[in-house]
Design a protein around this motif. Structure first.
Motif, PDB file in Angstrom:
ATOM      1  N   ARG A  26       0.812  -1.217   0.000  1.00  0.00           N
ATOM      2  CA  ARG A  26       0.000   0.000   0.000  1.00  0.00           C
ATOM      3  C   ARG A  26       0.846   1.268   0.000  1.00  0.00           C
ATOM      4  NH1 ARG A  26      -3.927  -0.849   4.928  1.00  0.00           N
ATOM      5  NH2 ARG A  26      -4.208   1.396   4.598  1.00  0.00           N
ATOM      6  N   LYS A  27       2.117   1.150   0.364  1.00  0.00           N
ATOM      7  CA  LYS A  27       3.002   2.313   0.389  1.00  0.00           C
ATOM      8  C   LYS A  27       3.694   2.546  -0.951  1.00  0.00           C
ATOM      9  CE  LYS A  27       3.991   1.824   5.331  1.00  0.00           C
ATOM     10  NZ  LYS A  27       5.053   1.575   6.357  1.00  0.00           N
ATOM     11  N   ASN A  28       3.490   1.628  -1.891  1.00  0.00           N
ATOM     12  CA  ASN A  28       4.160   1.689  -3.186  1.00  0.00           C
ATOM     13  C   ASN A  28       3.204   2.250  -4.246  1.00  0.00           C
ATOM     14  OD1 ASN A  28       5.008   0.649  -5.897  1.00  0.00           O
ATOM     15  ND2 ASN A  28       6.737  -0.118  -4.707  1.00  0.00           N
ATOM     16  N   THR A  29       3.568   3.385  -4.832  1.00  0.00           N
ATOM     17  CA  THR A  29       2.694   4.036  -5.810  1.00  0.00           C
ATOM     18  C   THR A  29       2.455   3.151  -7.027  1.00  0.00           C
ATOM     19  OG1 THR A  29       3.469   6.218  -5.107  1.00  0.00           O
ATOM     20  CG2 THR A  29       2.360   6.086  -7.223  1.00  0.00           C
ATOM     21  N   ASP A  30       3.478   2.446  -7.491  1.00  0.00           N
ATOM     22  CA  ASP A  30       3.313   1.575  -8.657  1.00  0.00           C
ATOM     23  C   ASP A  30       2.280   0.494  -8.382  1.00  0.00           C
ATOM     24  OD1 ASP A  30       5.170   2.991 -10.116  1.00  0.00           O
ATOM     25  OD2 ASP A  30       6.851   1.686  -9.576  1.00  0.00           O
ATOM     26  N   ASN A  31       2.317  -0.084  -7.172  1.00  0.00           N
ATOM     27  CA  ASN A  31       1.321  -1.099  -6.816  1.00  0.00           C
ATOM     28  C   ASN A  31      -0.084  -0.494  -6.766  1.00  0.00           C
ATOM     29  OD1 ASN A  31       3.081  -3.269  -6.592  1.00  0.00           O
ATOM     30  ND2 ASN A  31       3.530  -2.884  -4.445  1.00  0.00           N
ATOM     31  N   GLN A  32      -0.184   0.727  -6.259  1.00  0.00           N
ATOM     32  CA  GLN A  32      -1.480   1.390  -6.213  1.00  0.00           C
ATOM     33  C   GLN A  32      -2.053   1.591  -7.619  1.00  0.00           C
ATOM     34  OE1 GLN A  32      -0.823   5.024  -4.067  1.00  0.00           O
ATOM     35  NE2 GLN A  32      -0.641   4.026  -2.079  1.00  0.00           N
ATOM     36  N   ILE A  33      -1.203   2.012  -8.545  1.00  0.00           N
ATOM     37  CA  ILE A  33      -1.670   2.251  -9.917  1.00  0.00           C
ATOM     38  C   ILE A  33      -2.077   0.935 -10.584  1.00  0.00           C
ATOM     39  CG2 ILE A  33      -0.950   3.026 -12.216  1.00  0.00           C
ATOM     40  CD1 ILE A  33       0.689   5.204 -10.819  1.00  0.00           C
ATOM     41  N   LYS A  34      -1.336  -0.147 -10.311  1.00  0.00           N
ATOM     42  CA  LYS A  34      -1.731  -1.458 -10.837  1.00  0.00           C
ATOM     43  C   LYS A  34      -3.095  -1.862 -10.289  1.00  0.00           C
ATOM     44  CE  LYS A  34       2.979  -3.261 -11.400  1.00  0.00           C
ATOM     45  NZ  LYS A  34       3.973  -4.239 -10.872  1.00  0.00           N
ATOM     46  N   ALA A  35      -3.304  -1.627  -8.999  1.00  0.00           N
ATOM     47  CA  ALA A  35      -4.595  -1.952  -8.389  1.00  0.00           C
ATOM     48  C   ALA A  35      -5.705  -1.105  -9.001  1.00  0.00           C
ATOM     49  CB  ALA A  35      -4.534  -1.731  -6.878  1.00  0.00           C
ATOM     50  N   ARG A  36      -5.428   0.181  -9.274  1.00  0.00           N
ATOM     51  CA  ARG A  36      -6.442   1.052  -9.885  1.00  0.00           C
ATOM     52  C   ARG A  36      -6.843   0.532 -11.258  1.00  0.00           C
ATOM     53  NH1 ARG A  36      -3.208   6.629  -8.540  1.00  0.00           N
ATOM     54  NH2 ARG A  36      -3.091   6.272  -6.286  1.00  0.00           N
ATOM     55  N   ARG A  37      -5.871   0.042 -12.011  1.00  0.00           N
ATOM     56  CA  ARG A  37      -6.190  -0.480 -13.342  1.00  0.00           C
ATOM     57  C   ARG A  37      -7.038  -1.746 -13.242  1.00  0.00           C
ATOM     58  NH1 ARG A  37      -3.639   2.309 -17.224  1.00  0.00           N
ATOM     59  NH2 ARG A  37      -1.737   3.478 -16.693  1.00  0.00           N
ATOM     60  N   CYS A 114      -6.060   0.805  -3.879  1.00  0.00           N
ATOM     61  CA  CYS A 114      -5.786   1.881  -4.838  1.00  0.00           C
ATOM     62  C   CYS A 114      -5.129   3.097  -4.191  1.00  0.00           C
ATOM     63  CB  CYS A 114      -7.082   2.308  -5.521  1.00  0.00           C
ATOM     64  SG  CYS A 114      -7.814   1.021  -6.556  1.00  0.00           S
ATOM     65  N   GLY A 115      -5.055   3.116  -2.874  1.00  0.00           N
ATOM     66  CA  GLY A 115      -4.431   4.251  -2.204  1.00  0.00           C
ATOM     67  C   GLY A 115      -5.293   5.496  -2.190  1.00  0.00           C
ATOM     68  N   PHE A 116      -6.625   5.329  -2.335  1.00  0.00           N
ATOM     69  CA  PHE A 116      -7.516   6.485  -2.286  1.00  0.00           C
ATOM     70  C   PHE A 116      -7.533   7.074  -0.877  1.00  0.00           C
ATOM     71  CE2 PHE A 116     -10.201   4.343  -5.830  1.00  0.00           C
ATOM     72  CZ  PHE A 116      -9.291   4.773  -6.782  1.00  0.00           C
ATOM     73  N   LEU A 117      -7.855   8.364  -0.786  1.00  0.00           N
ATOM     74  CA  LEU A 117      -7.836   9.066   0.504  1.00  0.00           C
ATOM     75  C   LEU A 117      -9.237   9.147   1.085  1.00  0.00           C
ATOM     76  CD1 LEU A 117      -5.455  12.111  -0.121  1.00  0.00           C
ATOM     77  CD2 LEU A 117      -4.923   9.902   0.901  1.00  0.00           C
ATOM     78  N   PRO A 118      -9.522   8.447   2.193  1.00  0.00           N
ATOM     79  CA  PRO A 118     -10.807   8.624   2.871  1.00  0.00           C
ATOM     80  C   PRO A 118     -10.852  10.007   3.519  1.00  0.00           C
ATOM     81  CG  PRO A 118      -9.739   6.559   3.520  1.00  0.00           C
ATOM     82  CD  PRO A 118      -8.714   7.384   2.814  1.00  0.00           C
ATOM     83  N   ASN A 119     -11.921  10.727   3.299  1.00  0.00           N
ATOM     84  CA  ASN A 119     -12.041  12.083   3.824  1.00  0.00           C
ATOM     85  C   ASN A 119     -12.613  12.055   5.240  1.00  0.00           C
ATOM     86  OD1 ASN A 119     -12.228  14.800   4.214  1.00  0.00           O
ATOM     87  ND2 ASN A 119     -13.884  15.134   2.757  1.00  0.00           N
ATOM     88  N   ASP A 120     -11.721  12.130   6.221  1.00  0.00           N
ATOM     89  CA  ASP A 120     -12.175  12.197   7.613  1.00  0.00           C
ATOM     90  C   ASP A 120     -12.196  13.639   8.118  1.00  0.00           C
ATOM     91  OD1 ASP A 120      -9.503  12.765   7.809  1.00  0.00           O
ATOM     92  OD2 ASP A 120      -8.985  11.047   9.059  1.00  0.00           O
ATOM     93  N   ALA A 129      -3.103  14.929   0.313  1.00  0.00           N
ATOM     94  CA  ALA A 129      -3.456  15.350  -1.048  1.00  0.00           C
ATOM     95  C   ALA A 129      -2.348  16.204  -1.647  1.00  0.00           C
ATOM     96  CB  ALA A 129      -4.773  16.118  -1.036  1.00  0.00           C
ATOM     97  N   ASP A 130      -1.766  17.072  -0.837  1.00  0.00           N
ATOM     98  CA  ASP A 130      -0.653  17.909  -1.287  1.00  0.00           C
ATOM     99  C   ASP A 130       0.520  17.045  -1.745  1.00  0.00           C
ATOM    100  OD1 ASP A 130       0.831  20.658  -1.255  1.00  0.00           O
ATOM    101  OD2 ASP A 130       2.111  19.352  -0.058  1.00  0.00           O
ATOM    102  N   ALA A 131       0.857  16.041  -0.938  1.00  0.00           N
ATOM    103  CA  ALA A 131       1.981  15.156  -1.277  1.00  0.00           C
ATOM    104  C   ALA A 131       1.695  14.366  -2.551  1.00  0.00           C
ATOM    105  CB  ALA A 131       2.257  14.203  -0.114  1.00  0.00           C
ATOM    106  N   ILE A 132       0.462  13.911  -2.724  1.00  0.00           N
ATOM    107  CA  ILE A 132       0.098  13.128  -3.903  1.00  0.00           C
ATOM    108  C   ILE A 132       0.209  13.962  -5.175  1.00  0.00           C
ATOM    109  CG2 ILE A 132      -1.890  12.064  -5.070  1.00  0.00           C
ATOM    110  CD1 ILE A 132      -2.680  10.977  -2.278  1.00  0.00           C
ATOM    111  N   LEU A 133      -0.335  15.173  -5.138  1.00  0.00           N
ATOM    112  CA  LEU A 133      -0.290  16.035  -6.325  1.00  0.00           C
ATOM    113  C   LEU A 133       1.139  16.458  -6.651  1.00  0.00           C
ATOM    114  CD1 LEU A 133      -3.479  18.151  -5.601  1.00  0.00           C
ATOM    115  CD2 LEU A 133      -3.114  16.733  -7.627  1.00  0.00           C
ATOM    116  N   ARG A 134       1.912  16.776  -5.641  1.00  0.00           N
ATOM    117  CA  ARG A 134       3.292  17.210  -5.873  1.00  0.00           C
ATOM    118  C   ARG A 134       4.179  16.057  -6.339  1.00  0.00           C
ATOM    119  NH1 ARG A 134       4.121  22.422  -4.244  1.00  0.00           N
ATOM    120  NH2 ARG A 134       2.578  23.296  -2.807  1.00  0.00           N
ATOM    121  N   SER A 135       3.751  14.820  -6.061  1.00  0.00           N
ATOM    122  CA  SER A 135       4.533  13.658  -6.519  1.00  0.00           C
ATOM    123  C   SER A 135       4.303  13.368  -8.002  1.00  0.00           C
ATOM    124  CB  SER A 135       4.154  12.422  -5.701  1.00  0.00           C
ATOM    125  OG  SER A 135       2.869  11.934  -6.067  1.00  0.00           O
TER     126      SER A 135
END
Length: 241
Positions: A26-37, A114-120, A129-135
């Protein structure tokens, strides 16, 4: 039947997504993108089923401009299936989702994998969200926070625009127009109109955050842009019906 298939396959799909839910994955962006697909492919089949059976008709306009690095996509939310349509068509998107969906057995595994952000509604969501967009990832947000009411009045939470001005390289609006209204807030999912539901998705012009921040501090720019976007979405939804 479409929702039955969605629920059954969603539960079975938890097995396939299990390797992507493990803490290290879950900490790996590539794995998250594979899961999203993977998730997007299942959701695309669901949409295909609804289209073939005549429940819906859907058209996308300008979607080749979505999914760019650092792009924040703001979308209105007229029905229950909006996020399914968006992510099935543009699988690479990250997304801020309702925190309540983590209690949904069909959706929980997909959100985590997928690494989506739950809005609490915490400051941590803004920082994440800032870190995700800047990445370099692109992100989808529904600024209304919930589905549009039966009065069709669009009211945005300013936090989504603030995230865009603070962190995004570009902000892009997407207007959803549906006719007849269906799958609305407080409407049971099984109450489907007798006529086919038509969905149209229109990608609007890009907004440059830096132009808005040139002469105004962030809070004032966010308030003014939020108001402008509300008016834009309201006008487009009325004009294109």
């Amino acid at each position: 039947m479409g929702f039955v298939f969605f629920g059954v396959f969603g539960l079975l799909f938890k097995i396939i997504l299990w390797p992507y839910i493990l803490p290290a994955a879950r900490k790996n962006t590539d794995n998250q993108i594979k899961a999203r697909r993977l998730v997007a492919s299942v959701w695309a089949l669901f949409i295909r089923y609804l289209s073939i059976t005549g429940v819906i008709a859907v058209r996308y306009h300008g979607f080749e401009r979505l999914g760019r690095p650092g792009q924040l996509i703001l979308v209105n939310h007229p029905s229950l299936l909006d996020v399914v349509f968006m992510l099935a068509k543009v699988p690479v998107l990250n997304c801020i989702v309702k925190n309540d969906l983590l209690r949904n057995p069909v959706m929980k595994s997909s959100i985590l994998a997928c690494g989506f952000l739950p809005n609490d509604e915490s400051l941590q969501v803004v920082e994440d969200a800032d870190a995700i967009l800047r990445s370099g990832q692109s992100m989808l947000i529904f600024p209304e926070g919930t589905r549009t009411g039966w009065d069709n009045k669009i009211c945005f939470n300013r936090g989504a625009v603030s995230i865009g001005l603070r962190s995004a390289s570009v902000i892009t609006p997407v207007v959803i127009v549906m006719n007849p209204p269906a799958l609305k807030k407080y409407q049971p999912w099984y109450q489907v109109p007798k006529q086919k539901i038509h969905y149209d998705f229109y990608v609007g012009d890009d907004i440059d955050p830096q132009q808005w921040l040139q002469h105004k501090p962030l809070p004032i720019a966010a308030r003014q842009l939020n108001q402008q976007l509300q008016e834009y979405f309201q006008q487009e939804c009325s004009r294109r019906k």
